[in-house]
Write a protein that holds these residues in place. Structure first.
Motif, short mmCIF file in Angstrom:
data_model
loop_
_atom_site.label_atom_id
_atom_site.label_comp_id
_atom_site.label_asym_id
_atom_site.label_seq_id
_atom_site.Cartn_x
_atom_site.Cartn_y
_atom_site.Cartn_z
N UNK A 219 -0.05 16.61 0.38
CA UNK A 219 0.44 16.65 -0.99
C UNK A 219 1.41 17.80 -1.21
N UNK A 220 1.23 18.90 -0.47
CA UNK A 220 2.18 20.00 -0.57
C UNK A 220 3.54 19.57 -0.02
N UNK A 221 3.53 18.83 1.08
CA UNK A 221 4.78 18.31 1.63
C UNK A 221 5.41 17.33 0.64
N UNK A 222 4.57 16.51 0.01
CA UNK A 222 5.08 15.56 -0.98
C UNK A 222 5.80 16.24 -2.12
N UNK B 80 0.87 -1.18 0.00
CA UNK B 80 0.00 0.00 0.00
C UNK B 80 0.90 1.22 0.00
N UNK B 81 1.19 1.75 -1.17
CA UNK B 81 2.20 2.81 -1.29
C UNK B 81 1.74 4.13 -0.69
N UNK B 82 0.48 4.23 -0.32
CA UNK B 82 0.04 5.46 0.32
C UNK B 82 0.45 5.53 1.78
N UNK B 83 0.98 4.42 2.31
CA UNK B 83 1.35 4.38 3.71
C UNK B 83 2.57 5.26 3.97
N UNK B 84 2.74 5.62 5.24
CA UNK B 84 3.89 6.43 5.61
C UNK B 84 3.44 7.79 6.12
N UNK B 85 4.36 8.48 6.78
CA UNK B 85 4.08 9.79 7.34
C UNK B 85 4.68 10.86 6.45
N UNK B 86 3.89 11.80 5.94
CA UNK B 86 4.36 12.75 4.92
C UNK B 86 5.68 13.45 5.23
N UNK B 87 5.89 13.88 6.47
CA UNK B 87 7.09 14.65 6.79
C UNK B 87 8.37 13.83 6.63
N UNK B 88 8.26 12.51 6.59
CA UNK B 88 9.46 11.65 6.57
C UNK B 88 9.45 10.68 5.39
N UNK C 54 5.34 8.42 -5.64
CA UNK C 54 5.06 8.11 -7.05
C UNK C 54 4.75 6.62 -7.22
N UNK C 55 4.04 6.04 -6.25
CA UNK C 55 3.62 4.64 -6.33
C UNK C 55 4.78 3.66 -6.40
N UNK C 56 5.94 4.06 -5.89
CA UNK C 56 7.07 3.14 -5.79
C UNK C 56 6.94 2.35 -4.49
N UNK C 57 7.30 1.07 -4.52
CA UNK C 57 7.18 0.24 -3.33
C UNK C 57 8.16 0.65 -2.24
#
Length: 389
Positions: A223-226, A173-181, A188-191
């Motif tokens: 998304x701005x952080x991304x 689930x590539x959406x996982x994770x905390x944006x700041x880190x 970009x949907x990379x594993x």
């Protein structure tokens, strides 16, 4: 959850849980072995929409089931151990090592900027734990201060492999994770890879050095952080904190490289760099104006100095619990810690520690108490030395 029942027939929850969006973590007693453990339960009801499972809730359940095997594959002093997994009344649970200490987040929020010695040491231990996980084919995917615990002994424990995936997995689930880190490629949907975890280490190291993350803040839209992670080049830590050694500037910049191929190949490589910097910090004191005689217990010895600072970390933690923060023994230990920090080559860190102590003493005692005056004298003295460096 009905806490009157033993979970899995052996775990008795105690006190109140720490609750999150996906579940609760309880301190619990293992009635079979007579030890305190951490009991993590997934609250499926919080992940549904009006009682109906969603794609995200189903993914989360799968993720939770994966956390146990992922952590069980890793055996290292700087990774929280897992003892058991199971299901109770339809809820999944994991039983883990109970860690007495505080999260890195608490250190960053409640204290002054961390000293260089402590920052380098903890980064080395984070990377040693990650190397053990990576060598087992396990990625963490959510390295951040909340998931880094500091024990009463002043040592790192990496926790929460709930986002972990095996390195040979084909789906995640590539959406996982905390944006700041979160590494640029993972937006970009990379594993993700070993080097994605190391990018997150770079974000954490930057925050330990400067008190701020390299991109954005918790108030910014994800998304701005991304976009910042993908497009912006951060200023080196020394731009925010004068006195940061060139070696630390360089490793942060390398860890935060946009292209994963330009980052270190392994966590062990970063850990080794941290060991070299630790020795450099000690060596700076030996060649400084205040160099002491090369005696067995001379504080200028790099290994002895680091060990003494580490021992004081533990002592201060224990004394605050047993005696209270305003006890004279705590004040004296904190003054010694500030002095040794300065002797390690981190004059600005010593000034910050003394400044925090001075303000605390103002709250504990009379504003003109000798302990307040001594602390602020330490601030002035170490600031003067930092200006000469």
């Amino acid at each position: 959850m009905d806490t009157s029942k033993l979970i899995g027939g052996r775990y008795k929850p105690q006190g109140d849980p720490v609750s999150g969006a996906m579940g609760d973590v309880w301190a619990a007693e293992d009635m079979r072995l007579g030890r305190t453990v951490a009991l993590k339960l997934l609250a499926r009801s919080r992940l549904t929409q009006q009682g109906v499972p969603t794609e995200f809730s189903e993914w989360t359940v799968k993720r939770f089931k994966r956390e146990g095997p992922a952590m069980a594959r890793v055996n290292h002093p700087h990774v929280a151990h897992i003892y058991d997994t199971g299901e109770h009344d339809g809820e999944l649970y994991i039983v883990m090592e109970y860690i007495t200490g505080r999260s890195l987040t608490e250190y960053l929020k409640t204290g002054p900027t961390l000293t260089l010695e402590r920052t380098v040491r903890w980064t080395r231990e984070i990377c040693e734990g990650l190397e053990a996980a990576h060598s087992c084919g396990v990625l963490h995917h959510d390295i951040k201060p909340d998931n880094i615990m500091i024990t009463r002994q002043g040592e790192v424990k990496i926790v929460d492999f709930g986002l972990a995936s095996f390195a040979d997995a084909t789906q995640s689930h590539t959406g996982a994770g905390t944006p700041l880190y979160k590494a640029p490629e993972r937006w970009n949907d990379d594993l993700g890879s070993v080097r994605s975890d190391l990018y997150s280490v770079g974000c954490v190291l930057h925050e330990m050095l400067t008190g701020r993350t390299p991109f954005g803040s918790a108030q910014d839209a994800p998304m701005a952080v991304g976009r910042m992670h993908q497009d912006d080049i951060p200023a080196p830590p020394s731009a925010h904190r004068p006195g940061v050694p060139d070696q630390l500037d360089a490793i942060v910049q390398t860890l935060l490289a946009k292209d994963p191929a330009h980052r270190p190949k392994s966590a062990e490589m970063v850990a080794e760099t941290m060991r070299e910097i630790q020795n450099t910090l000690g060596a700076e004191e030996l060649t400084g104006a205040d160099r002491q005689a090369d005696l067995p217990d001379a504080p200028g010895s790099d290994t002895r100095l680091s060990r003494r600072i580490r021992e004081l970390d533990r002592r201060i933690f224990d004394l605050e619990i047993r005696c209270g923060e305003s006890d004279q023994s705590v004040i004296e230990a904190r003054m010694e810690h500030a002095e040794l920090t300065g002797q390690s080559g981190d004059a600005r860190g010593a000034a910050a520690l003394y400044n925090r102590l001075g303000h605390d003493c103002q709250n504990f005692f009379d504003p003109y108490d000798v302990r307040v005056l001594n602390a602020f004298e330490g601030v002035a003295r170490w600031i003067a030395r930092s200006n000469k460096q």
